[in-house]
Design a protein around this motif. Structure first.
Motif, PDB file in Angstrom:
ATOM      1  N   ARG A  46      12.265  14.230 -19.862  1.00 47.06           N
ATOM      2  CA  ARG A  46      11.686  14.035 -18.532  1.00 47.06           C
ATOM      3  C   ARG A  46      10.632  12.935 -18.629  1.00 47.06           C
ATOM      4  N   TYR A  47      10.680  12.019 -17.658  1.00 52.16           N
ATOM      5  CA  TYR A  47       9.736  10.911 -17.648  1.00 52.16           C
ATOM      6  C   TYR A  47       8.678  11.104 -16.566  1.00 52.16           C
ATOM      7  N   ASN A  48       7.456  10.652 -16.860  1.00 47.52           N
ATOM      8  CA  ASN A  48       6.352  10.695 -15.906  1.00 47.52           C
ATOM      9  C   ASN A  48       6.144   9.301 -15.313  1.00 47.52           C
ATOM     10  N   ILE A  49       6.211   9.254 -13.964  1.00 48.04           N
ATOM     11  CA  ILE A  49       6.099   7.976 -13.263  1.00 48.04           C
ATOM     12  C   ILE A  49       4.922   8.011 -12.305  1.00 48.04           C
ATOM     13  N   LEU A  50       4.076   6.982 -12.368  1.00 39.45           N
ATOM     14  CA  LEU A  50       2.957   6.810 -11.432  1.00 39.45           C
ATOM     15  C   LEU A  50       3.395   5.828 -10.347  1.00 39.45           C
ATOM     16  N   TRP A  51       3.228   6.245  -9.063  1.00 37.77           N
ATOM     17  CA  TRP A  51       3.671   5.378  -7.944  1.00 37.77           C
ATOM     18  C   TRP A  51       2.484   5.150  -7.024  1.00 37.77           C
ATOM     19  N   ALA A  52       2.062   3.883  -6.919  1.00 37.97           N
ATOM     20  CA  ALA A  52       0.929   3.511  -6.068  1.00 37.97           C
ATOM     21  C   ALA A  52       1.412   2.694  -4.880  1.00 37.97           C
ATOM     22  N   ASP A  53       1.152   3.211  -3.650  1.00 39.52           N
ATOM     23  CA  ASP A  53       1.540   2.519  -2.411  1.00 39.52           C
ATOM     24  C   ASP A  53       0.664   3.046  -1.288  1.00 39.52           C
ATOM     25  N   ASP A  54       0.115   2.151  -0.466  1.00 37.09           N
ATOM     26  CA  ASP A  54      -0.767   2.618   0.610  1.00 37.09           C
ATOM     27  C   ASP A  54       0.011   3.363   1.695  1.00 37.09           C
TER      28      ASP A  54
ATOM     29  N   ILE B 234       6.991  12.565 -10.569  1.00 35.35           N
ATOM     30  CA  ILE B 234       6.311  11.480  -9.864  1.00 35.35           C
ATOM     31  C   ILE B 234       4.882  11.889  -9.519  1.00 35.35           C
ATOM     32  N   THR B 235       3.924  11.029  -9.831  1.00 36.60           N
ATOM     33  CA  THR B 235       2.533  11.208  -9.418  1.00 36.60           C
ATOM     34  C   THR B 235       2.210  10.123  -8.385  1.00 36.60           C
ATOM     35  N   PRO B 236       2.021  10.492  -7.098  1.00 33.41           N
ATOM     36  CA  PRO B 236       1.771   9.478  -6.067  1.00 33.41           C
ATOM     37  C   PRO B 236       0.270   9.226  -5.866  1.00 33.41           C
ATOM     38  N   VAL B 237      -0.122   7.966  -5.667  1.00 28.85           N
ATOM     39  CA  VAL B 237      -1.478   7.591  -5.244  1.00 28.85           C
ATOM     40  C   VAL B 237      -1.336   6.519  -4.171  1.00 28.85           C
ATOM     41  N   ASN B 238      -2.412   6.353  -3.330  1.00 27.69           N
ATOM     42  CA  ASN B 238      -2.253   5.432  -2.197  1.00 27.69           C
ATOM     43  C   ASN B 238      -3.141   4.194  -2.273  1.00 27.69           C
ATOM     44  N   ASN B 239      -3.682   3.859  -3.468  1.00 28.85           N
ATOM     45  CA  ASN B 239      -4.446   2.613  -3.591  1.00 28.85           C
ATOM     46  C   ASN B 239      -4.489   2.168  -5.060  1.00 28.85           C
ATOM     47  N   GLY B 240      -4.872   0.899  -5.231  1.00 33.44           N
ATOM     48  CA  GLY B 240      -4.875   0.308  -6.568  1.00 33.44           C
ATOM     49  C   GLY B 240      -5.911   0.913  -7.489  1.00 33.44           C
ATOM     50  N   SER B 241      -7.113   1.245  -6.953  1.00 36.85           N
ATOM     51  CA  SER B 241      -8.177   1.801  -7.791  1.00 36.85           C
ATOM     52  C   SER B 241      -7.757   3.128  -8.396  1.00 36.85           C
ATOM     53  N   ASP B 242      -7.141   3.986  -7.557  1.00 37.07           N
ATOM     54  CA  ASP B 242      -6.673   5.274  -8.082  1.00 37.07           C
ATOM     55  C   ASP B 242      -5.586   5.080  -9.130  1.00 37.07           C
TER      56      ASP B 242
END
Length: 519
Positions: free
Chosen positions: A3-11, A30-38
């Motif tokens: 299983r792979y862990n993927i970080l997805w950043a999109d506003d 999938i780990t979602p975040v909504n900005n570049g700093s996070d």
């Protein structure tokens, strides 16, 4: 399955929930975040296998986040996603060492393909390579049952090299062991082929035969000489076909490969015989007879390759070529650097020959130096050392400078090498030469027929020091060992690279025709 862990950043990450669900159903976390700093903070605090970055986000942009993440974790794969097709954005992202680039709107299949290309690439390549080689394995094995000619043997050897490199790249040792056993079988059959045909090639003018060392200049180099562009002949000694293939991509940045061919080295497959034959345009016994002032025999202490330039001059004269030429032999690093500094002085000559001795020194160093022995325990490591050397060598600098002008470049070698594994007992007197793959002298005694014997050296166009002189050539991966010092020979020379005998690796060697790309 991993299983792979993927970080997805999109506003607009909330709008991507269907895509995230699609990936989760296929085993990706999938780990979602909504900005570049996070994204930067999250990538620093937790391990991820892959990051998706939206290029245009408020606050810290995707490109800024890319720079920070790569500075902290330079090996972490990153895929840039953007609406912007502007070339500058793409170039900035590529310069930031992204691993893929997707243009919105994106669909789930695009994303899945990108993930597999990055994360599952090695597994998929191994599976596909295995499958393809298994199919080819049967074809190659069936070819051994045929009565192949010299061209078919050269083609088969190229196939074996191709699969060797493919399996090496896939890092698949299990299948590589299968290939190794097939190479052993190939060499067994090739040596039988050479034993049956070598004398005929030399003595029957009408026989179907390969291009041999003494014909190389006349058939492949001299016809290229013209007023249009200078010819550079670069002879890298001991360069096997597989070693050529690993340095080819670097050379292809500056030159167009017009023809990739092979020719056969004469016996013995050594510098003294094969390289002199190239520059003299003659077989060894012909050199000894026609140029007794230049030929150095086995019974003489003088270096046997001191007169290559004079052999070349006489061959040019014999072919009525009254041209300006240079002969440059590089045996030391400083000599290579000096030539790199003075390359511009060569363009006024019709022919420039550069003999580069490094690969020969490397192969011999591997025998003599414990460190090199450790660095090159097998063919894969040997290729790797060759590639690393070439990338940092004066020869690479020389070729880049040559590529700046309109030239014809020919790269070749005098013979290859084989990693020897099996000792073969032989007895000879003190006058016998020291080479491990061929012996020349009187009273050579051995048991069995697993060698190629030239009891009549004149049939092999080899010089005779006296009436009872004979030559014996090792076959396949054998090396000669004296019974009275047997254990020393086995311990010291087993698994070293040697040349002088009969094998695919020693005899079937590259000759490559190239032209400048940027002139």
């Amino acid at each position: 399955m991993q299983r792979y862990n993927i970080l997805w950043a999109d506003d607009e990450i909330d709008l991507l929930k269907p895509h995230i669900l699609f990936l989760q159903q296929r085993g990706y976390d999938i780990t979602p975040v909504n900005n570049g700093s996070d994204a930067v903070e999250m990538a620093e605090s937790r391990p991820f296998d892959l990051v998706f970055l939206d290029e245009h986000m408020p606050g810290m942009s995707g490109l800024e986040a890319l720079t920070q993440i790569k500075s902290n974790k330079p090996t972490l794969p990153i895929v840039m996603i953007t609406k912007n097709e502007e070339e500058r954005i793409m170039e900035d992202a590529i310069g930031g060492k992204i691993d893929d680039y997707l243009i919105k709107p994106i669909n789930p299949s695009q994303i899945l393909l990108s993930i597999k290309k990055i994360l599952d690439n090695k597994r998929l390549v191994i599976e596909k390579t295995n499958s393809n080689y298994q199919q080819e394995f049967r074809k190659i094995s069936m070819a051994f049952l045929d009565d192949m000619n010299h061209e078919q043997w050269a083609d088969l050897y190229k196939k074996l090299v191709f699969w060797d490199l493919q399996l090496d790249e896939a890092d698949n040792r299990d299948m590589a062991e299968v290939l190794d056993s097939q190479k052993v079988e190939a060499n067994l059959n090739f040596c039988r082929f050479v034993k049956r045909n070598y004398e005929t090639w030399l003595n029957n003018a009408n026989a179907e035969k390969p291009l041999l060392s003494h014909q190389l200049m006349k058939k492949k180099v001299l016809p290229e000489i013209s007023a249009a562009a200078p010819v550079f002949l670069v002879l890298i000694d001991n360069l096997r076909f597989d070693q050529w293939k690993v340095i080819e991509p670097m050379i292809a940045e500056f030159f167009t490969v017009e023809k990739e061919e092979t020719y056969y080295s004469i016996l013995p497959t050594t510098t003294a015989y094969a390289r002199n034959a190239i520059f003299a345009g003659m077989l060894p016994s012909e050199m000894a007879k026609t140029h007794p002032d230049l030929w150095v025999g086995e019974d003489e202490d003088e270096s046997k390759n001191n007169f290559e330039d004079e052999f070349l001059a006489r061959q040019l004269k014999r072919n009525n070529l009254n041209i300006k030429f240079t002969y440059n032999k590089i045996k030391k690093l400083e000599e290579g650097r000096d030539l790199a500094d003075s390359v511009n002085n060569l363009f006024g000559n019709a022919l420039n020959v550069i003999v580069y001795n490094f690969v020969d020194m490397l192969s011999h160093a591997r025998t003599d130096m414990a460190m090199i022995r450790e660095l090159a325990p097998d063919e894969s490591a040997y290729r790797s050392i060759t590639k690393s050397w070439f990338a940092h060598s004066p020869l690479y600098d020389i070729l880049k400078k040559i590529a700046e002008k309109k030239v014809k470049l020919i790269i070749t070698t005098d013979h290859g090498t084989i990693r020897v594994k099996r000792p073969f007992k032989i007895i000879g007197d003190k006058s016998v030469n020291t080479n491990l793959r061929y012996k020349q002298g009187r009273n050579l005694n051995y048991e069995g027929d697993k060698v190629l014997e030239a009891s009549k050296p004149e049939r092999f166009f080899l010089p005779k020091n006296n009436v009872s002189t004979s030559y014996v050539f090792a076959l396949e991966d054998q090396f000669f060992a004296y019974p009275n010092n047997y254990n020393y020979y086995v311990n010291f020379y087993k698994d070293t690279f040697q040349h002088g005998g009969v094998s695919l690796e020693e005899m079937i060697i590259p000759i490559i025709s190239l032209s400048s790309k940027n002139a």
